[in-house]
Design a protein around this motif. Sequence first.
Motif, short mmCIF file in Angstrom:
data_model
loop_
_atom_site.label_atom_id
_atom_site.label_comp_id
_atom_site.label_asym_id
_atom_site.label_seq_id
_atom_site.Cartn_x
_atom_site.Cartn_y
_atom_site.Cartn_z
N ALA A 308 6.63 60.25 75.34
CA ALA A 308 6.79 59.57 76.64
C ALA A 308 5.40 59.29 77.22
O ALA A 308 4.48 60.09 77.09
N ASP A 309 5.26 58.15 77.88
CA ASP A 309 4.03 57.85 78.61
C ASP A 309 4.06 58.66 79.90
O ASP A 309 5.02 58.57 80.68
N THR A 320 5.69 57.58 83.30
CA THR A 320 5.13 56.31 83.73
C THR A 320 5.14 55.32 82.57
O THR A 320 5.92 55.47 81.63
N THR A 321 4.31 54.31 82.64
CA THR A 321 4.19 53.31 81.57
C THR A 321 2.71 53.14 81.24
O THR A 321 1.83 53.50 82.04
N ILE A 322 2.44 52.56 80.08
CA ILE A 322 1.04 52.31 79.73
C ILE A 322 0.40 51.35 80.72
O ILE A 322 -0.77 51.52 81.10
N GLU A 323 1.16 50.38 81.18
CA GLU A 323 0.63 49.42 82.15
C GLU A 323 0.19 50.14 83.43
O GLU A 323 -0.86 49.84 84.00
N GLU A 324 1.01 51.09 83.89
CA GLU A 324 0.67 51.82 85.10
C GLU A 324 -0.51 52.76 84.84
O GLU A 324 -1.37 52.95 85.72
N ILE A 385 2.24 47.64 71.13
CA ILE A 385 2.40 48.72 72.11
C ILE A 385 1.05 48.97 72.76
O ILE A 385 0.07 49.31 72.08
N GLY A 386 0.99 48.80 74.06
CA GLY A 386 -0.25 49.06 74.78
C GLY A 386 -1.42 48.22 74.30
O GLY A 386 -2.57 48.65 74.37
N GLY A 387 -1.11 47.05 73.79
CA GLY A 387 -2.17 46.19 73.27
C GLY A 387 -2.51 46.46 71.82
O GLY A 387 -3.32 45.74 71.23
#
Length: 398
Positions: A308-309, A320-324, A385-387
């Motif tokens: 999990a992020d 959370t998310t990778i973007e956050e 995923i996450g770039g």
Amino acid sequence: MLTKNFLEFLYEAAHIQRWNDHIRPGGFTELDKQAHKMMILYVLSRFEEDDHNAKLNWRVLIEGGIFEFLHRNVLTDIKPPVFHELMRAQGKALNKWVYAELKRRIPDIDDGFIKKMQEYFDNPGYCTKEKKLLRAAHYLATQWEFNIIYPFNENIYGIEETRQVIDGEVQEHFDLTGVQKLALKSKTSKFIDLVGQLRFQKRWAQSPRVPDTSVMGHVLLVAIMGYFCAVKMEACDERIVSDFLCGLFHDLPEVLTRDIISPVKRSVEGLDELIKTIEERQVFERILPLLPDSWAGDILYYTQNEFADRVILHGKLKMTTIEEINSKYNVDGNGYKPIDGSVLKGCDHLAAFMEGWLSKKHGITYSHLEDGVASLRRQYCKKVIGGIDFSKIYAEFE
């Protein structure tokens, strides 16, 4: 950095047999030793922080471990006494050859990474405390192996001399609190013994494979992949360290439950969740009592919800998310300890893919491997995923 050439090179360590001129059990590959060393390093470093208030650079500890792993992988199975004599007499020249060999075998290796590796090996004054902890972890992992093979080799010429050399190297690091406590067979030494059993737990246990990798080796490779992904995502140091340590410890509960393959977990509805519950309970009952209480939070953070992020916000777990993470938590010094769990899951699957693909490359395959490799190809054929473009990595193996 996560290219076909690099991944194949990492897995070469699974072929390098340690103590191959002695009677020994399985689980003694260079890959397994390096993984065990990094787990011991975590223990030594935490003790040094807790008992001596040491200010350690954890990114240097992790990168030093990776540098030493790659260095040893290039030099294959040179016997330790010969290796150390060569390094004393021609260390810089030998290192220079290692750097050139890495560039030859991994053409797309990052120049910045090589420069950091050169600084680590060629500058005696660089991060001396971190390098000492890495040396101590190296010798303790070697001593752990030796104590297992010694009873089988008591009558072999030179075995007592080998014991004296190893014990002497460990004693040179007795100023480190962790070395003292492990030597006194404290409860934490039992943790080192327990995680050492991951060396003997085979991945894909129902399928013959080459190389025959263990859970121990697997977690180190996931951790290294996680490190390079984090660097590519321009992660802060705290995030890089957290991703590596989560990768290193993500399968720690399997020392209690063994490696249960995904088809079994998915065979009955709710079985996967039940297995997770059992793993979590056993971590509390059997692993955490072997460690100082102040470490429990970190071990749980690395072993629960491993894919999990997440971050630590105001002392509490926050999903959370990778973007956050990128927008809010990609900073050092605030105790966020961001973990890119979804990227680590991609690395975990990539490691599983490599295990099946390499075996097939060596001419040994099985229906489980064939199905697993094909399934992972489909799953990641268009996945970013996450770039990190995992589809591009898998495409190199077509």
